[in-house]
Design a protein around this motif. Structure first.
Motif, PDB file in Angstrom:
ATOM      1  N   GLY A 337       1.165  -1.118   0.057  1.00 24.73           N
ATOM      2  CA  GLY A 337       0.084   0.168   0.568  1.00 24.73           C
ATOM      3  C   GLY A 337       1.568   1.141  -0.287  1.00 24.73           C
ATOM      4  N   SER A 338       2.723   1.282   0.807  1.00 22.94           N
ATOM      5  CA  SER A 338       2.705   2.243   0.795  1.00 22.94           C
ATOM      6  C   SER A 338       3.895   2.869  -0.672  1.00 22.94           C
ATOM      7  N   GLU A 339       3.548   1.908  -0.572  1.00 20.29           N
ATOM      8  CA  GLU A 339       4.870   1.363  -2.170  1.00 20.29           C
ATOM      9  C   GLU A 339       4.004   2.347  -3.344  1.00 20.29           C
ATOM     10  N   ARG A 340       2.592   1.780  -3.368  1.00 23.24           N
ATOM     11  CA  ARG A 340       1.833   2.003  -4.774  1.00 23.24           C
ATOM     12  C   ARG A 340       1.036   4.146  -4.188  1.00 23.24           C
ATOM     13  N   GLU A 341       1.170   4.109  -2.829  1.00 20.14           N
ATOM     14  CA  GLU A 341       1.105   5.478  -3.076  1.00 20.14           C
ATOM     15  C   GLU A 341       2.297   6.547  -3.116  1.00 20.14           C
ATOM     16  N   ALA A 342       3.482   5.912  -2.887  1.00 22.67           N
ATOM     17  CA  ALA A 342       4.468   6.515  -3.009  1.00 22.67           C
ATOM     18  C   ALA A 342       4.844   6.529  -4.755  1.00 22.67           C
ATOM     19  N   ALA A 343       3.913   5.121  -5.545  1.00 20.81           N
ATOM     20  CA  ALA A 343       4.533   5.570  -6.973  1.00 20.81           C
ATOM     21  C   ALA A 343       3.481   6.354  -7.085  1.00 20.81           C
ATOM     22  N   PHE A 344       2.355   6.296  -6.779  1.00 20.55           N
ATOM     23  CA  PHE A 344       1.614   7.858  -7.324  1.00 20.55           C
ATOM     24  C   PHE A 344       2.314   9.328  -7.306  1.00 20.55           C
ATOM     25  N   TYR A 345       2.517   9.708  -6.384  1.00 21.16           N
ATOM     26  CA  TYR A 345       3.460  10.523  -6.146  1.00 21.16           C
ATOM     27  C   TYR A 345       4.452  11.129  -6.972  1.00 21.16           C
ATOM     28  N   GLU A 346       5.469   9.862  -7.398  1.00 28.03           N
ATOM     29  CA  GLU A 346       6.480   9.776  -8.779  1.00 28.03           C
ATOM     30  C   GLU A 346       6.016   9.770  -9.599  1.00 28.03           C
ATOM     31  N   ARG A 347       4.961   8.959  -9.743  1.00 27.59           N
ATOM     32  CA  ARG A 347       3.986   9.203 -11.755  1.00 27.59           C
ATOM     33  C   ARG A 347       3.268  10.532 -11.624  1.00 27.59           C
ATOM     34  N   MET A 348       2.921  11.015 -10.896  1.00 29.00           N
ATOM     35  CA  MET A 348       2.176  12.312 -11.154  1.00 29.00           C
ATOM     36  C   MET A 348       3.720  13.571 -11.488  1.00 29.00           C
ATOM     37  N   TYR A 349       4.604  13.535 -10.339  1.00 25.69           N
ATOM     38  CA  TYR A 349       5.732  14.241 -10.432  1.00 25.69           C
ATOM     39  C   TYR A 349       5.753  14.381 -12.051  1.00 25.69           C
ATOM     40  N   VAL A 350       5.486  12.876 -12.466  1.00 24.93           N
ATOM     41  CA  VAL A 350       6.362  13.198 -13.275  1.00 24.93           C
ATOM     42  C   VAL A 350       5.235  13.719 -14.799  1.00 24.93           C
ATOM     43  N   VAL A 351       4.097  13.193 -14.507  1.00 22.70           N
ATOM     44  CA  VAL A 351       3.364  13.552 -15.769  1.00 22.70           C
ATOM     45  C   VAL A 351       2.780  15.141 -15.605  1.00 22.70           C
ATOM     46  N   GLU A 352       3.375  15.890 -14.432  1.00 20.94           N
ATOM     47  CA  GLU A 352       2.830  17.771 -14.930  1.00 20.94           C
ATOM     48  C   GLU A 352       3.658  17.906 -14.711  1.00 20.94           C
ATOM     49  N   GLN A 353       5.444  17.282 -14.803  1.00 21.00           N
ATOM     50  CA  GLN A 353       7.058  17.845 -15.493  1.00 21.00           C
ATOM     51  C   GLN A 353       6.351  17.761 -16.633  1.00 21.00           C
ATOM     52  N   GLY A 354       6.029  16.913 -17.265  1.00 20.43           N
ATOM     53  CA  GLY A 354       5.207  17.157 -18.852  1.00 20.43           C
ATOM     54  C   GLY A 354       4.601  17.938 -19.051  1.00 20.43           C
ATOM     55  N   LEU A 355       3.529  17.751 -18.759  1.00 18.91           N
ATOM     56  CA  LEU A 355       2.171  18.702 -19.114  1.00 18.91           C
ATOM     57  C   LEU A 355       2.959  20.452 -18.386  1.00 18.91           C
ATOM     58  N   GLN A 356       3.789  20.320 -17.479  1.00 20.33           N
ATOM     59  CA  GLN A 356       4.803  22.007 -17.568  1.00 20.33           C
ATOM     60  C   GLN A 356       5.487  22.509 -18.657  1.00 20.33           C
ATOM     61  N   PHE A 357       6.131  21.354 -19.200  1.00 18.10           N
ATOM     62  CA  PHE A 357       6.818  21.484 -20.183  1.00 18.10           C
ATOM     63  C   PHE A 357       6.098  21.653 -21.554  1.00 18.10           C
ATOM     64  N   PHE A 358       4.997  21.647 -21.928  1.00  9.70           N
ATOM     65  CA  PHE A 358       4.165  21.805 -22.923  1.00  9.70           C
ATOM     66  C   PHE A 358       3.967  23.199 -22.870  1.00  9.70           C
ATOM     67  N   ASP A 359       2.674  23.284 -21.838  1.00 12.02           N
ATOM     68  CA  ASP A 359       1.841  24.319 -21.595  1.00 12.02           C
ATOM     69  C   ASP A 359       3.433  25.643 -21.776  1.00 12.02           C
ATOM     70  N   SER A 360       4.854  25.299 -21.076  1.00 13.11           N
ATOM     71  CA  SER A 360       5.824  26.592 -20.904  1.00 13.11           C
ATOM     72  C   SER A 360       5.934  26.619 -22.775  1.00 13.11           C
ATOM     73  N   LEU A 361       5.672  25.195 -23.898  1.00 17.17           N
ATOM     74  CA  LEU A 361       6.135  25.295 -25.257  1.00 17.17           C
ATOM     75  C   LEU A 361       4.941  25.863 -25.626  1.00 17.17           C
ATOM     76  N   TYR A 362       3.792  25.820 -25.618  1.00 23.40           N
ATOM     77  CA  TYR A 362       2.628  26.477 -25.993  1.00 23.40           C
ATOM     78  C   TYR A 362       2.347  28.251 -25.200  1.00 23.40           C
ATOM     79  N   ALA A 363       3.051  28.422 -23.714  1.00 24.14           N
ATOM     80  CA  ALA A 363       2.652  29.793 -24.109  1.00 24.14           C
ATOM     81  C   ALA A 363       4.086  30.859 -25.206  1.00 24.14           C
ATOM     82  N   GLU A 364       5.049  30.107 -24.909  1.00 23.60           N
ATOM     83  CA  GLU A 364       6.397  30.477 -25.857  1.00 23.60           C
ATOM     84  C   GLU A 364       5.562  30.727 -27.295  1.00 23.60           C
ATOM     85  N   PHE A 365       4.732  29.709 -28.280  1.00 26.22           N
ATOM     86  CA  PHE A 365       4.403  29.668 -29.502  1.00 26.22           C
ATOM     87  C   PHE A 365       3.323  30.985 -29.754  1.00 26.22           C
ATOM     88  N   LEU A 366       2.288  31.000 -28.174  1.00 32.06           N
ATOM     89  CA  LEU A 366       1.432  32.473 -28.020  1.00 32.06           C
ATOM     90  C   LEU A 366       2.260  33.338 -27.710  1.00 32.06           C
TER      91      LEU A 366
END
Length: 388
Positions: A337-366
């Motif tokens: 249970g603890s391992e899956r919860e820790a994996a969730f936080y790690e997963r959200m970190y990398v997902v949100e980082q990718g979306l942050q890069f995308f939004d930064s790219l989109y902002a540069e385009f705009l």
């Protein structure tokens, strides 16, 4: 694939409407319980829809924080169990039932219409009791800091089902899709907001109007990025909030797959350019003849980490969104249970980082698209398409 998978489909919404002030825990818990999934294994119901745990789709109780609460995230999974009867099977059994009825009622040459409907319903119910429901699940992550909900399906019927279930569960709240114009409003700087509003071709605030009237956002963004991919260094800087530090460098470019479309008297025509590209010659030729890029695979890189996604330009949905791998440790000594919860936080970190890069790219385009220099940029792009 769920949110914990290495590759996932992602669309996003903003939660609006009436929400209780302060702590959301009790509000969310009470409402998830009311709309929790109800099994139909022992009955004949065709479908059941409700919420279950992210980590265990057999669990539908939300009486403890660990069931759905992760720091500032609310996490739950939409489960639908559905029985499906092949039309040919129903028809075959109905023919048997009609034959038996006519044998028992020799005065009839054919089964009366009302009786046939009764037999058909009886056959369906009988077959349903013998058919196991097939479960399907889709994950939702609600970031209570930003009010953004990330959902793991791009299917229009499933998205509609999710929106309806969310509205039914959280009365007073509703989901607003984060489409290209809405994402532009979120990432563009205040100084360019008047230019964005002026460029808005929609005549109302309805989401469908904002999407259909502003397809130029997806078209121009992908065209701009293709040109940058072929003629620039492809290095950008983080300019949006998120896990990555402000001004951190990252690389962004198109590759592997482009979908181009044109609309004319002959109807809609699409071509797909697939495989690693050196010069995008086929795509450039199509663009020079008036086609638009509607979909493309985008790579985002920082150091040794790579994110890969297929952007659906009309809606800004992210298909096949692949992030750096997050491993779940296993073994007798590991608290699962603890391992899956820790994996969730790690997963959200990398997902949100990718979306942050995308939004930064989109902002540069705009910044370019809505700024005074777009005319010059467009001239360079058109010259490149013409082979100059």
């Amino acid at each position: 694939m769920g949110i914990l998978s290495g590759t996932v489909a992602v669309c996003q919404f903003k939660v609006t409407g009436d929400l209780p002030s302060g702590d959301l825990y009790s509000y969310v818990a009470e409402n998830l319980v009311k709309q929790a999934f109800q099994p139909i294994d022992q009955g004949a119901a065709e479908q059941s829809v409700g919420w279950v745990h992210l980590d265990d789709h057999r669990q539908m109780s939300f009486d403890t924080p660990s069931a759905f609460w992760r720091d500032h995230y609310v996490v739950f999974t939409l489960r639908r169990d559905q029985r499906k009867l092949p039309a040919a099977l129903v028809k075959a059994y109905l023919q048997v039932a009609e034959h038996e009825y006519l044998a028992a009622n020799p005065g009839f040459n054919r089964v009366p219409k009302q009786k046939r409907e009764e037999l058909k319903e009886s056959v369906r119910l009988n077959l349903l009791t013998k058919t196991l429901p097939v479960p399907s699940t889709w994950d939702a992550v609600w970031d209570t800091r930003t009010g953004i909900v990330t959902f793991t399906s791009l299917s229009a019927p499933i998205i509609e089902l999710f929106e309806a279930q969310f509205k039914k569960t959280f009365e007073g709240a509703r989901l607003v899709a984060i489409h290209p114009y809405a994402r532009a409003e979120a990432v563009v700087g205040e100084e360019l907001m008047p230019a964005l509003e002026k460029a808005n071709l929609a005549t109302s605030d309805a989401a469908i109007d904002l999407i259909r009237s502003n397809q130029w956002l997806g078209w121009d963004f992908l065209l701009w990025l293709l040109h940058r991919t072929m003629t620039e260094a492809s290095e950008y800087r983080v300019n949006r909030p998120g896990p990555a530090l402000a001004d951190d460098p990252f690389v962004a470019y198109l590759n592997d797959r482009l979908v181009l479309m044109s609309v004319g008297e002959a109807g809609t025509q699409k071509i797909t350019v697939a495989g690693p590209q050196d010069h995008f010659r086929e795509a450039v030729t199509a663009l020079a003849h008036g086609k638009r890029i509607t979909e493309s695979t985008i790579y985002l890189e920082q150091d040794e980490n790579i994110w890969k996604l297929t952007l659906k330009g009309e809606l800004f949905h992210f298909a096949s969104f692949k992030s750096p791998k997050v491993a779940i440790e296993k073994g007798d000594h590991v608290d699962e249970g603890s391992e899956r919860e820790a994996a969730f936080y790690e997963r959200m970190y990398v997902v949100e980082q990718g979306l942050q890069f995308f939004d930064s790219l989109y902002a540069e385009f705009l910044k370019v698209r809505l700024g005074a220099g777009w005319g010059d940029e467009l001239a360079r792009i058109e010259g490149w398409l013409a082979g100059e």
